[in-house]
Scaffold this motif. Structure first.
Motif, mmCIF file in Angstrom:
data_model
loop_
_atom_site.group_PDB
_atom_site.id
_atom_site.type_symbol
_atom_site.label_atom_id
_atom_site.label_comp_id
_atom_site.label_asym_id
_atom_site.label_seq_id
_atom_site.Cartn_x
_atom_site.Cartn_y
_atom_site.Cartn_z
ATOM 1 N N ASN A 1 0.862 -1.184 0.000
ATOM 2 C CA ASN A 1 0.000 0.000 0.000
ATOM 3 C C ASN A 1 0.897 1.231 0.000
ATOM 4 N N GLU B 1 -6.265 3.595 3.878
ATOM 5 C CA GLU B 1 -6.205 2.161 4.123
ATOM 6 C C GLU B 1 -7.091 1.507 3.073
ATOM 7 N N LEU B 2 -6.752 0.312 2.653
ATOM 8 C CA LEU B 2 -7.413 -0.265 1.484
ATOM 9 C C LEU B 2 -7.852 -1.710 1.715
ATOM 10 N N THR C 1 -2.904 -1.219 5.371
ATOM 11 C CA THR C 1 -2.769 0.199 5.685
ATOM 12 C C THR C 1 -1.592 0.787 4.904
ATOM 13 N N PRO C 2 -1.504 2.111 4.795
ATOM 14 C CA PRO C 2 -0.361 2.715 4.115
ATOM 15 C C PRO C 2 0.969 2.230 4.714
ATOM 16 N N ALA D 1 -8.986 -2.343 -5.446
ATOM 17 C CA ALA D 1 -8.631 -1.824 -4.123
ATOM 18 C C ALA D 1 -9.433 -0.553 -3.892
#
Length: 357
Positions: free
Chosen positions: A6, A12-13, A43-44, A69
């Motif tokens: 990410n 957040e994906l 998360t990032p 995503a």
């Protein structure tokens, strides 16, 4: 095998591939006990390695599958409400020059979680476990030398005179850890620490507990607010300290899932929960057998996460939220690990061409 990263700044994906199950085998460069999932929440800054079994081709299939995503939403703040897509194509199943479907004709994977599917996100992270084998042991500290409790807050500040602020009620957004909003210094903390210089730019008196005890996740988001202090405060631990950090979300402005990154060390997520952390009750449920080993932990919205660190990497290390917007508001701190007694336990000499501070 797919390596998923990410690289987003503030999202957040949830990630999924149509008609496929993903087998998670690694998180943040540490092996995990394999488990199957229809989607991941990432998360990032986090990474996962998953095994993909390309076994979904049938005689009436064109061998083309949508990958998608989209954000996992825990915030009330404006965000990029978009879905990024790609395609998985089985080799040799259709014309190489086939035109891809138009975006308006696309349908997301039916098992793709909704943006506010908090139950799915919670269930997913609970499945993560260290491999814990003889070859790849789980070296989680069973006991600790120091516990630090950090309250994570979003805050409002009065707008400075002659300025325009875009926060709620015309105020300025800020963020803090234990009511300290981090200010990045103009000098290198690592270099000043190595040379044992005194500095007015930072101090080592970061509070190891929240300055006030209150219902962290139960206060009214808008009527309650702690005005943070601004500065550059860190805390110090001895080399080899078995360190526990409890990260506690608060409901100031909004309860939110915060991905917290610790530089310089991997850590073990020994506990997570919702509500306010209770040291007598919650420590009983810690996983000290095979907790996941990571370098970014998603602190659950309206909850807490406890991590344990073997502080065996001397130097100055940043702790911050991996939502870039929050870091820019001051949701950060840091800690110093002192040199140990052996040569290999000490900071190495800087290179001769290190630029002047």
């Amino acid at each position: 095998m797919l390596r998923i990263i990410n690289a987003a700044l503030n999202n957040e994906l949830f990630f999924a591939i149509a008609n496929h199950t993903l087998t998670v085998v690694e998180a943040d460069a540490s092996y995990t006990k394999p488990f199957d999932t229809e989607a991941i929440m990432i998360t990032p800054g986090q990474t996962y390695t998953v095994i993909l079994n390309t076994n979904q081709h049938t005689h009436d299939s064109n061998g083309l599958f949508l990958m998608a995503a989209r954000p996992y939403l825990t915030s009330v703040f404006p965000f990029d409400n978009s879905t990024t897509i790609g395609f998985l194509k089985y080799k040799g199943t259709m014309d190489e020059h086939m035109v891809l479907p138009k975006p308006s004709n696309l349908v997301l994977p039916h098992h793709h979680p909704r943006m506010e599917d908090h139950a799915y996100a919670t269930q997913f992270v609970r499945k993560l476990r260290s491999l814990g084998t003889a070859r790849y042991p789980c070296v989680v500290p069973k006991t600790i030398d120091k516990r630090v409790v950090i309250a994570i807050s979003l805050n409002l500040q009065d707008c400075p005179a002659n300025k325009t602020c875009k926060g709620y009620n015309g105020k300025r957004f800020a963020a803090s850890m234990n009511n300290q909003s981090f200010v990045r210094p103009m000098t290198s903390i690592l270099e000043w620490h190595y040379k044992n210089f005194s500095s007015m730019q930072y101090s080592i008196d970061f509070p190891l507990q929240p300055p006030s005890v209150f219902d962290y996740t139960g206060v009214d988001p808008l009527t309650h607010n702690l005005n943070p202090n601004f500065g550059t405060k860190l805390f110090v631990v001895e080399y080899g300290t078995q360190l526990e950090i409890v990260l506690q979300d608060t409901s100031f402005l909004n309860i939110e899932n915060h991905p917290i990154h610790v530089h310089g060390h991997n850590f073990f997520i020994v506990g997570r929960g919702f509500g306010n952390f209770n040291v007598q009750k919650d420590t009983v449920g810690y996983n000290l057998v095979d907790p996941p080993e990571r370098n970014i932990v998603g602190v659950p919205m309206g909850g807490w996460a406890a991590i344990r660190i073997n502080a065996n990497n001397p130097g100055v290390w940043f702790i911050h939220c991996h939502l870039e917007e929050h870091t820019s508001w001051g949701l950060a701190s840091g800690f110093i690990v002192k040199d140990g007694s052996e040569p290999y336990q000490r900071l190495t000499t800087p290179p001769d061409d290190l630029p002047r501070c």
